[in-house]
Design an enzyme around this catalytic site. Sequence first.
Site, mmCIF file in Angstrom:
data_model
loop_
_atom_site.group_PDB
_atom_site.id
_atom_site.type_symbol
_atom_site.label_atom_id
_atom_site.label_comp_id
_atom_site.label_asym_id
_atom_site.label_seq_id
_atom_site.Cartn_x
_atom_site.Cartn_y
_atom_site.Cartn_z
ATOM 1 N N THR A 120 -10.016 18.262 28.193
ATOM 2 C CA THR A 120 -8.969 17.255 28.385
ATOM 3 C C THR A 120 -9.300 16.017 27.557
ATOM 4 O O THR A 120 -10.471 15.682 27.394
ATOM 5 C CB THR A 120 -8.911 16.889 29.882
ATOM 6 O OG1 THR A 120 -8.475 18.029 30.611
ATOM 7 C CG2 THR A 120 -7.990 15.723 30.162
ATOM 8 N N GLY A 178 -2.670 19.884 37.294
ATOM 9 C CA GLY A 178 -3.968 19.297 37.588
ATOM 10 C C GLY A 178 -3.879 17.803 37.816
ATOM 11 O O GLY A 178 -2.823 17.247 38.150
ATOM 12 N N THR A 200 -11.574 13.383 33.212
ATOM 13 C CA THR A 200 -11.576 14.763 32.718
ATOM 14 C C THR A 200 -12.435 15.602 33.659
ATOM 15 O O THR A 200 -13.365 15.084 34.280
ATOM 16 C CB THR A 200 -12.108 14.843 31.271
ATOM 17 O OG1 THR A 200 -12.277 16.222 30.912
ATOM 18 C CG2 THR A 200 -13.452 14.149 31.104
ATOM 19 N N GLY A 201 -12.112 16.882 33.770
ATOM 20 C CA GLY A 201 -12.912 17.747 34.636
ATOM 21 C C GLY A 201 -12.025 18.627 35.495
ATOM 22 O O GLY A 201 -10.864 18.868 35.159
ATOM 23 N N GLY A 250 -9.548 19.559 37.882
ATOM 24 C CA GLY A 250 -8.433 18.795 38.433
ATOM 25 C C GLY A 250 -8.278 18.908 39.933
ATOM 26 O O GLY A 250 -7.946 17.925 40.604
HETATM 27 N N1 GLY Z 1 -8.635 17.835 34.276
HETATM 28 C C1 GLY Z 1 -7.729 18.747 33.727
HETATM 29 C C2 GLY Z 1 -7.201 19.700 34.691
HETATM 30 O O1 GLY Z 1 -7.886 20.108 35.641
HETATM 31 O O2 GLY Z 1 -6.080 20.091 34.527
#
Ligand code: GLY
Length: 302
Positions: free
Chosen positions: A170, A200, A221-222, A224
């Site tokens: 992301t 997410g 980021t990570g 979701g």
């Molecule tokens: N952080 C991006 C997702 O999990 O969609």
Amino acid sequence: MKSIIVHGGAWDIPDDMLGDHRNGVSSALSAGWDILTNGGSALDAVQAAINKMEDDPTFDAGRGSFVNMAGQIELDASIMDGRTMRAGAVAAVRNILHPITLARAVMDKSEHVLLVSDGAMRFAREQDIPFCGADDLLVGREFERWKEIQTRPAYSGREAFAGSTNPGDTVGCVALDDQGNVASGTSTGGTPNKYPGRVGDSPIIGCGTYAVNSVGGVSTTGWGEAIIKVVLAKSIIDAIDMLKMTPEDAAQHGISILHSRVEGYGGVIVLTKKGKFGIAFNTPRMARAYMSDEISEPVVTV
Ligand code: GLY
């Protein structure tokens, strides 16, 4: 005072992808910084930086995104203006290379905050946002990953992020312009092999993105599903605002909550109204870059 920080995902980025990540976040930073140094707004800088990473096949955003269970690419993005607290977001949109541009249009040209799927794509057509072919988003690396996942008896988003070794590219940006305005944005293809329609954290205001001029901005980021449960971006802003934490401590606090409460993995970038940075992640690596009036050269790290 101008400052900008970008991220290109937090995960165990392999050694042979380090150069692409470094180049990708560096070029995104330059695109945003050029706008700020020419007197442009934080919002325009955030959009330009994220557009660059959506164009770049290195990242899970725009071109290069993960493929869902149905063999499609569905994209999420959000943007927030810290001056007005207006926000725009889109989720599960297909055939759009720059979902952050569509999120900006939702913010600027509709009364809504979040549009999803067919409705968001209808709005894109009305706003003359360019569409692309599915093949313009798909890269060989992700087609191979998707084919490999189909051979496994079971695979879930939790599997993708519960360990720290799985991909999470992301992208996001937070910027502060000379007028003291903060903006933040995030764009993603989500998780590998996600269920069609899965959304997410990235397009959820307060989870993937938050900005308020009186405090600062955050992009995350990570994994979701975990990030949503702890409302990560807003929790970090509240830690700065109410607990009077430094941005570094607030970023670390956010990642600690993510891990201790919901066993989440990921990373965050933070920028305060005074142009100070915070970065934290609990994955082996996170691609990030930052620049401000207070430093002579951009800092680019993976
Ligand atoms: N952080 C991006 C997702 O999990 O969609």
